[in-house]
Write an enzyme that holds these catalytic residues in place. Structure first.
Site, PDB file in Angstrom:
ATOM      1  N   GLN A  58       3.129  -6.766  -6.431  1.00 47.64           N
ATOM      2  CA  GLN A  58       1.651  -6.925  -6.787  1.00 47.64           C
ATOM      3  C   GLN A  58       1.448  -6.226  -8.144  1.00 47.64           C
ATOM      4  OE1 GLN A  58      -0.951  -5.438  -3.684  1.00 47.64           O
ATOM      5  NE2 GLN A  58      -2.657  -5.630  -5.206  1.00 47.64           N
TER       6      GLN A  58
ATOM      7  N   ARG B 298      -2.415   8.526   3.671  1.00 47.48           N
ATOM      8  CA  ARG B 298      -2.787   9.392   4.854  1.00 47.48           C
ATOM      9  C   ARG B 298      -1.504   9.576   5.662  1.00 47.48           C
ATOM     10  NH1 ARG B 298      -7.743   6.310   7.458  1.00 47.48           N
ATOM     11  NH2 ARG B 298      -7.202   4.536   6.006  1.00 47.48           N
TER      12      ARG B 298
ATOM     13  N   GLY C  19       0.736  -1.277  -0.171  1.00 49.96           N
ATOM     14  CA  GLY C  19      -0.040   0.045   0.050  1.00 49.96           C
ATOM     15  C   GLY C  19       0.876   1.393  -0.076  1.00 49.96           C
TER      16      GLY C  19
END
Length: 566
Positions: A89, A29, A25
């Site tokens: 990924q 944030r 990821g």
């Protein structure tokens, strides 16, 4: 830490076939150039904590899935577990796709290992190896308080229940943003529903998914082939595997932990700060129960890899980082930061910043000392106030008490280095070494211009610049005798406050002589006790013969050797 909630105490689980750590990821944030999973707490990145938990399960294989800042994340994972399989990924989003990529890579690895070490294809009726066999643990890379003990408990529940899938859960007061655990009337797990896809009734559920699972490898592989992107996010959800496994006749179990922080993730820096403080609190509590005194836990920070002996005292403002070790009975602080330091037993380190250095038993350091890498202080040695050291060995009982720099030096045993001493180790191109022997005494305000050696038992005078070797037992002295230039201030700095003060002092001298110092009084007494030496009476000069200033004639006596007759 809160104990896991379970109905039975299961037997120890078998070794998992693999652990998959999800670290792909972006973590937007965090608003940081640093990938989210690489933000640190207690001496490790969040990913580092996850990799250690995975490693401590002793699985057959570990895979870490990466994408955002791929190289940085992969390097951090391999630093902890060099044998880990790094899996990329692709552009398909979602945790389900991340796990699918990992399973495919692990299957290829398992097939290759079987070809080398396993049963040949077709031997004894066995077909080709499809890939992983056994249990597969999946965890997120941003759950830093999760430990191997909890994962082992989860594995035990998984195997004892014969589950196809076992999920780690907890209950929270506010479940906003979390996937909800939906159970049947008997308490079995039906599914996990993501917050954005949940109904109002489902959003009222307080039991949440921790993103930590154990899967049967075969069931996981088959279910991932059926997972779609048919949801509000357009992602491949790993949570869909639970429902698929249940529909296929598999049992889905859960282990609920009573401590929510144990499975708490960090999505922003405020959450990370909360977890950092909590992890530090747990570390300090563990050490206090082991016999360490922590005067002020609120201002004391200790990393996970620090090791502390019995009866160590940590004073306020102490920070211990990296692989620092503190021997029994030592006192550290206040206001001290040590990184990768080795401190012996009974030592005292006060208001000091140090890294990659060794302090011997019973030694003292500080206050206001700076220990740079490579400093080694011997037993009962001293590095005192406002002293900086680097790449230097200071022997047993030797002292560098104050206001000094010791760099690239070797100092023997029981030597005292005078105040304001400097080892001049750099010539603008290369570093050179200073060697000072044992039982030496160096004067204050010395400079040792390396390479230079001061022998055992040698002394050096105050204010000396030592450029040449000083033999053992010798006194090294440099510098010209002091010379006073009278009246210099009045001539060169007229009108200044200094000139006026000097003038007033001279006026006082003319009126009342100032009291003599001890040395001057001793010299005056010695002069008074010694009879004056009689001076010869001058010979009257003959008319027309000049005299020298003391009144003697320039005429040479006829008795002088070398005189010639008229």
């Amino acid at each position: 830490m809160g104990a896991p909630v379970t109905d039975a105490v299961p037997d120890a689980p078998p070794v998992p076939a693999a652990v998959i750590v999800l670290a792909a990821g972006a973590g937007t944030r965090m608003k940081s150039a640093t990938p989210k999973v690489l933000h640190p707490l207690a001496g490790r990145s969040m990913l580092g904590h996850a990799m250690v938990a995975a490693r401590d399960l002793s699985p057959q294989r570990i895979a870490v899935v990466v994408r955002h800042e791929r190289d940085l994340v992969a390097a951090a994972a391999l630093e902890v577990v060099p044998s880990a399989l790094v899996v990329d990924q692709d552009e398909v989003p979602g945790t389900g796709r991340a796990v699918q990529c990992a399973v495919e890579a692990l299957d290829v690895r398992a097939q290759a290992e079987a070809a080398v070490h396993g049963v040949p294809i077709g031997h004894e009726g066995r077909g080709p190896v499809e890939g992983l066999e056994g249990s597969v643990v999946v965890l997120a890379g941003d759950i830093p308080l999760l430990d191997a003990a909890t994962l082992s408990e989860l594995l035990a529940v998984h195997h004892s229940g014969g589950n196809a899938v076992t999920v780690l859960t907890t209950e929270v007061d506010d479940a906003t943003g979390y996937g909800r655990i939906v159970r049947d009337e008997q308490g079995g797990v039906l599914s996990i529903v993501e917050h954005k896809d949940a109904t109002p009734e489902q959003r009222a559920i307080r039991e949440i998914n921790s993103s930590v699972y154990v899967f049967d490898a075969g069931i996981l592989r088959g279910a991932l082939r059926q997972v779609t992107q048919d949801n509000s996010q357009g992602e491949v959800y790993l949570t869909d595997v639970l429902q698929i496994a249940r529909e296929g006749g598999g049992r889905v179990g859960a282990l609920r932990v009573a401590d929510p922080l144990l499975v708490e993730g960090a999505n922003d820096r405020a959450q990370l700060a909360t977890l950092r403080a909590e992890l530090n609190r747990r570390i300090l509590t563990r050490w206090m129960l082991e016999g360490v005194t922590v005067i002020d836990p609120a201002t004391t920070w200790v990393d996970v890899d620090v090791d502390l002996g019995h009866d160590v005292t940590l004073l306020p403002g102490t920070q211990l980082h990296g692989a620092t070790t503190i021997g029994a009975g030592s006192t550290i602080g206040p206001d001290t930061t040590l990184t990768d330091m080795e401190i012996g037993a009974g030592a005292t380190v006060v208001r000091t910043h140090g890294s990659l250095s060794v302090i011997g038993d019973g030694a003292s350091v500080g206050p206001f000392a700076y220990l740079r890498p490579g400093t080694v202080l011997g037993e009962k040695g001293k590095i005192g106030t406002f002293v900086e050291t680097k790449n230097s060995t200071i022997g047993t009982g030797s002292k560098v008490p104050h206001l000094s720099y010791v760099g690239d030096a070797t100092i023997g045993e029981h030597t005292n280095i005078g105040a304001a001493s400097i080892t001049v180790n750099y010539d603008g191109v290369s570093k050179h070494r200073t060697v000072i022997g044992s039982h030496a005494r160096t004067g204050a305000d010395n400079m040792f211009v390396a390479p230079v050696t001061v022998g055992d038992g040698a002394y050096t005078a105050a204010g000396s610049v030592i450029r040449r070797d000083v033999p053992a037992g010798a006194l090294g002295v440099s510098g010209a005798p002091q010379r006073n230039v009278d009246g210099w201030v009045a001539r060169r700095r007229p009108g200044t406050a200094a000139a006026e003060a000097a003038a007033r002092a001279h006026e006082t001298d003319d009126e009342t002589p100032p009291p003599l110092g001890a040395q001057a009084q001793a010299q005056l007494a010695e002069a008074s006790a010694t009879p004056p030496t009689p001076r010869p009476t001058p010979v009257p000069a003959s008319p027309g013969v000049p005299t020298v200033p003391d009144g003697s004639s320039t005429t040479t006596s006829s008795t002088n050797e070398g005189s010639s007759p008229r």
